[in-house]
Design a protein around this motif. Structure first.
Motif, short mmCIF file in Angstrom:
data_model
loop_
_atom_site.label_atom_id
_atom_site.label_comp_id
_atom_site.label_asym_id
_atom_site.label_seq_id
_atom_site.Cartn_x
_atom_site.Cartn_y
_atom_site.Cartn_z
N LEU A 1 0.84 -1.21 0.00
CA LEU A 1 0.00 0.00 0.00
C LEU A 1 0.87 1.26 0.00
N ALA A 2 1.94 1.24 0.78
CA ALA A 2 2.83 2.40 0.82
C ALA A 2 3.50 2.61 -0.54
N LEU A 3 3.94 1.54 -1.17
CA LEU A 3 4.56 1.65 -2.48
C LEU A 3 3.54 2.08 -3.55
N ASP A 4 2.28 1.64 -3.42
CA ASP A 4 1.22 2.08 -4.35
C ASP A 4 1.05 3.60 -4.25
N GLY A 5 1.07 4.12 -3.01
CA GLY A 5 0.94 5.56 -2.81
C GLY A 5 2.10 6.33 -3.42
N VAL A 6 3.31 5.80 -3.25
CA VAL A 6 4.50 6.44 -3.82
C VAL A 6 4.40 6.43 -5.34
N GLU A 7 3.93 5.34 -5.92
CA GLU A 7 3.80 5.25 -7.37
C GLU A 7 2.84 6.32 -7.90
#
Length: 193
Positions: free
Chosen positions: A33-39
């Motif tokens: 989820l954190a990486l999805d937000g960064v993307e």
């Protein structure tokens, strides 16, 4: 595919981790989820940092670097106007480059040299009379044309012949009920000369 799924696929072949277990699965979900937000943030940053794809704050930031905001009504027109202004360089003072820049800013005008040294003439081929928002157009053109040149404007108005062709009788004129300014610039679409 979400980053949580990607992380599971990455770890599964190792055979050491139970990627579906409660503890590790939860950890992979939160990291995903954190990486999805960064993307999402990086996608927006990449879009707005490029003039060709900017849609919102990227255009505003580029426009804020310039002395005047180009008169553009759409995002596409704003991109083109900013690109035209950013193309100005030390060798952009040829007549062709000046006309290209003015057109790129969304101003429908042409610049021509005159026989008088140090003087250029600006005219509006498709706009009869004085263009709307002329004060702003004058400022934009003055910013683009080198400061050592005198700018003369040439405006055109409808001729009696054109008026008779477009409105042949007094009844036609009365039906339209134009003001004098409207009558001076009354040109049917496609009949400019």
């Amino acid at each position: 595919m979400s980053y949580a799924q990607y992380l599971r696929q990455l770890l599964r072949p190792l055979g050491v981790y139970d990627v579906e277990s409660r503890y590790l699965g939860g950890e992979l979900e939160s990291e995903g989820l954190a990486l999805d937000g960064v993307e999402g943030v990086l996608d927006e940053l990449q879009r707005e940092a490029n003039l060709a794809t900017a849609q919102d704050w990227g255009l505003e930031r580029i426009a804020s670097l310039l002395r005047r905001r180009p008169p553009a009504a759409t995002t596409k027109a704003m991109r083109e106007a900013l690109a035209a202004l950013l193309r100005i360089s030390g060798d952009s003072f040829t007549l062709e480059a000046i006309n290209d820049t003015i057109a790129g800013c969304g101003v429908i005008a042409r610049v021509e040299e005159t026989k008088e040294p140090g003087t250029v003439e600006v005219y509006f081929p498709d706009i009869p009379g004085i263009p709307p928002a002329f004060d702003e157009i004058d400022k934009i053109i003055s910013d683009i044309i080198p400061a050592h040149l005198l700018i003369r404007y040439r405006f055109w108005f409808i001729t009696w012949e054109q008026l008779e062709r477009n409105l042949p009788t007094w009844v036609d004129i009365a039906e339209k009920a134009p003001t004098w300014e409207e009558l001076q610039t009354y040109v049917e679409p496609g009949t400019q000369e």
